[in-house]
Motif scaffolding. Structure first.
Motif, mmCIF file in Angstrom:
data_model
loop_
_atom_site.group_PDB
_atom_site.id
_atom_site.type_symbol
_atom_site.label_atom_id
_atom_site.label_comp_id
_atom_site.label_asym_id
_atom_site.label_seq_id
_atom_site.Cartn_x
_atom_site.Cartn_y
_atom_site.Cartn_z
ATOM 1 N N THR A 17 0.850 -1.205 0.000
ATOM 2 C CA THR A 17 0.000 0.000 0.000
ATOM 3 C C THR A 17 0.881 1.250 0.000
ATOM 4 N N GLY A 18 2.012 1.176 0.705
ATOM 5 C CA GLY A 18 2.927 2.319 0.754
ATOM 6 C C GLY A 18 3.487 2.647 -0.619
ATOM 7 N N ILE A 19 3.931 1.612 -1.340
ATOM 8 C CA ILE A 19 4.566 1.872 -2.639
ATOM 9 C C ILE A 19 3.510 2.337 -3.655
ATOM 10 N N LEU A 20 2.262 1.863 -3.511
ATOM 11 C CA LEU A 20 1.204 2.339 -4.410
ATOM 12 C C LEU A 20 0.945 3.835 -4.164
ATOM 13 N N MET A 21 1.037 4.256 -2.892
ATOM 14 C CA MET A 21 0.861 5.683 -2.609
ATOM 15 C C MET A 21 2.054 6.494 -3.112
ATOM 16 N N VAL A 22 3.248 5.874 -3.093
ATOM 17 C CA VAL A 22 4.422 6.563 -3.660
ATOM 18 C C VAL A 22 4.202 6.794 -5.162
ATOM 19 N N LEU A 23 3.596 5.792 -5.847
ATOM 20 C CA LEU A 23 3.313 5.967 -7.281
ATOM 21 C C LEU A 23 2.382 7.155 -7.481
ATOM 22 N N PHE A 24 1.381 7.295 -6.580
ATOM 23 C CA PHE A 24 0.493 8.461 -6.667
ATOM 24 C C PHE A 24 1.303 9.750 -6.490
ATOM 25 N N VAL A 25 2.240 9.752 -5.526
ATOM 26 C CA VAL A 25 3.050 10.951 -5.266
ATOM 27 C C VAL A 25 3.865 11.327 -6.512
ATOM 28 N N VAL A 26 4.334 10.307 -7.263
ATOM 29 C CA VAL A 26 5.087 10.560 -8.509
ATOM 30 C C VAL A 26 4.157 11.222 -9.542
ATOM 31 N N VAL A 27 2.990 10.601 -9.745
ATOM 32 C CA VAL A 27 2.050 11.090 -10.770
ATOM 33 C C VAL A 27 1.549 12.489 -10.397
ATOM 34 N N SER A 175 12.701 0.474 2.683
ATOM 35 C CA SER A 175 12.056 -0.511 3.541
ATOM 36 C C SER A 175 11.128 -1.428 2.723
ATOM 37 N N PHE A 176 10.503 -0.852 1.680
ATOM 38 C CA PHE A 176 9.644 -1.647 0.785
ATOM 39 C C PHE A 176 10.444 -2.821 0.200
ATOM 40 N N PHE A 177 11.639 -2.522 -0.319
ATOM 41 C CA PHE A 177 12.448 -3.580 -0.958
ATOM 42 C C PHE A 177 12.892 -4.626 0.060
ATOM 43 N N GLN A 178 13.214 -4.180 1.281
ATOM 44 C CA GLN A 178 13.648 -5.129 2.314
ATOM 45 C C GLN A 178 12.500 -6.040 2.730
ATOM 46 N N THR A 179 11.310 -5.431 2.944
ATOM 47 C CA THR A 179 10.151 -6.221 3.378
ATOM 48 C C THR A 179 9.767 -7.258 2.323
ATOM 49 N N MET A 180 9.860 -6.867 1.036
ATOM 50 C CA MET A 180 9.475 -7.782 -0.031
ATOM 51 C C MET A 180 10.572 -8.850 -0.266
ATOM 52 N N LYS A 193 20.418 4.374 -1.363
ATOM 53 C CA LYS A 193 20.770 5.629 -2.056
ATOM 54 C C LYS A 193 19.643 6.054 -2.989
ATOM 55 N N VAL A 194 19.121 5.103 -3.775
ATOM 56 C CA VAL A 194 18.055 5.438 -4.735
ATOM 57 C C VAL A 194 16.829 5.968 -3.972
ATOM 58 N N GLY A 195 16.483 5.319 -2.846
ATOM 59 C CA GLY A 195 15.347 5.769 -2.037
ATOM 60 C C GLY A 195 15.541 7.205 -1.574
ATOM 61 N N ALA A 196 16.768 7.511 -1.128
ATOM 62 C CA ALA A 196 17.053 8.863 -0.637
ATOM 63 C C ALA A 196 16.975 9.876 -1.778
ATOM 64 N N VAL A 197 17.496 9.496 -2.958
ATOM 65 C CA VAL A 197 17.470 10.422 -4.100
ATOM 66 C C VAL A 197 16.022 10.703 -4.525
ATOM 67 N N VAL A 198 15.202 9.648 -4.583
ATOM 68 C CA VAL A 198 13.789 9.828 -4.964
ATOM 69 C C VAL A 198 13.100 10.748 -3.947
ATOM 70 N N ALA A 199 13.387 10.529 -2.647
ATOM 71 C CA ALA A 199 12.769 11.358 -1.604
ATOM 72 C C ALA A 199 13.203 12.820 -1.751
ATOM 73 N N VAL A 200 14.470 13.058 -2.123
ATOM 74 C CA VAL A 200 14.954 14.435 -2.325
ATOM 75 C C VAL A 200 14.257 15.066 -3.533
ATOM 76 N N ILE A 201 14.049 14.252 -4.598
ATOM 77 C CA ILE A 201 13.367 14.785 -5.794
ATOM 78 C C ILE A 201 11.952 15.255 -5.420
ATOM 79 N N PHE A 202 11.255 14.469 -4.581
ATOM 80 C CA PHE A 202 9.914 14.887 -4.135
ATOM 81 C C PHE A 202 10.002 16.192 -3.332
ATOM 82 N N LEU A 203 10.984 16.251 -2.433
ATOM 83 C CA LEU A 203 11.130 17.446 -1.586
ATOM 84 C C LEU A 203 11.345 18.689 -2.451
ATOM 85 N N ILE A 204 12.294 18.600 -3.394
ATOM 86 C CA ILE A 204 12.623 19.761 -4.225
ATOM 87 C C ILE A 204 11.470 20.054 -5.197
ATOM 88 N N GLY A 205 10.951 18.985 -5.820
ATOM 89 C CA GLY A 205 9.899 19.161 -6.828
ATOM 90 C C GLY A 205 8.655 19.810 -6.245
#
Ligand code: HEM
Length: 220
Positions: A17-27, A175-180, A193-205
């Motif tokens: 459910t978390g990663i599906l909401m992340v997809l919404f945050v991207v869109v 955490s999504f990748f670890q849990t799965m 690293k990728v998780g942190a970069v994506v989170a920074v892109i959301f912050l700046i964007g």
């Protein structure tokens, strides 16, 4: 049924459910960047609302993801705290950091933000809201957003919420990748690293919108 009762099962449901909401945050971010194209945001909003049954099906799905994610998040945190009372620091998480230690608090703050945000721009009941139509007769989302963010305090609330989103997703994405079970000793540092970069892109964007309005880069 094990999925709903076992700790691992509930963690997997939280991860999905978390990663599906992340997809919404991207869109949602991609849609919102249309504010930088003249007439873009109003055209985007008009297309988005063209098929009301689809909009409501989507909202219902998102609400379900949110409820599952929040309820299991609270439940698992309470169970975890009961199993590891404070002061008994043996079973602390490996490589814990501010972001991973405060998921419940950043999560609850985000819930508060989402409630406010929906009352603000979807239900449009806050006192700052300016409603009207543009020269093409479309609902003027652009003027509504620019008018609201011209209030420093509202922009500040949004940027603060984006910092909270950053903290939540910096840990949440990896955490999504670890849990799965989709990470190994070799891939984990890359995933972190990728998780942190994506989170920074959301912050700046996302923050770029209120910041551009406050600094006059975007204006009515
Ligand atoms: C600067 C940042 C943001 C801006 C300018 C913005 C803008 C908007 C606007 C204009 C709407 C109403 C859309 C419409 O009804 O036409 C909306 C709805 C919404 N936004 Fe945002 N948003 C931002 C950040 C976020 C973030 C970070 C999240 C999630 C964590 C989010 C979640 C939502 C949700 C759930 C809705 C309701 C969608 C619906 O109407 O069904 N927004 N946003």
């Amino acid at each position: 049924m094990q999925l709903l009762t076992s700790t691992v099962g509930r963690k997997i449901l939280m991860a999905i459910t978390g990663i599906l909401m992340v997809l919404f945050v991207v869109v949602h971010l991609l849609g919102n960047t249309s504010i930088f194209i003249p007439g873009g945001l109003n055209a985007y909003a008009e297309h988005l609302h063209a098929l009301p049954p689809l909009v409501w099906a989507f909202r219902l799905a998102m609400l379900t993801f949110l409820v599952v994610h929040v309820l299991y998040g609270i439940q698992l945190t309470l169970e975890n705290n009961a199993a590891n009372p404070k002061g008994y620091a043996v079973k602390r998480q490996l490589k814990a950091n501010f972001s991973s230690e405060n998921m419940i608090w950043t999560g609850l703050l985000l819930l508060l933000f989402i409630g406010y945000h929906i009352l603000h721009f979807t239900v449009r009941v806050t006192p700052d809201i300016v409603q009207g139509v543009d020269s093409l007769g479309r609902f003027d989302v652009f003027t509504m957003v620019v008018s609201s963010f011209s209030h420093g305090i509202i922009s500040l609330i949004y940027v603060a919420a984006m910092v909270v989103l950053f903290l939540h997703l910096k840990h949440g994405i990896q955490s999504f990748f670890q849990t799965m079970g989709w990470s190994s000793d070799r891939s984990l540092p890359v995933i972190v690293k990728v998780g942190a970069v994506v989170a920074v892109i959301f912050l700046i964007g996302y923050s770029s919108i209120p910041v551009s309005i406050l600094t006059g880069i975007l204006s009515k």
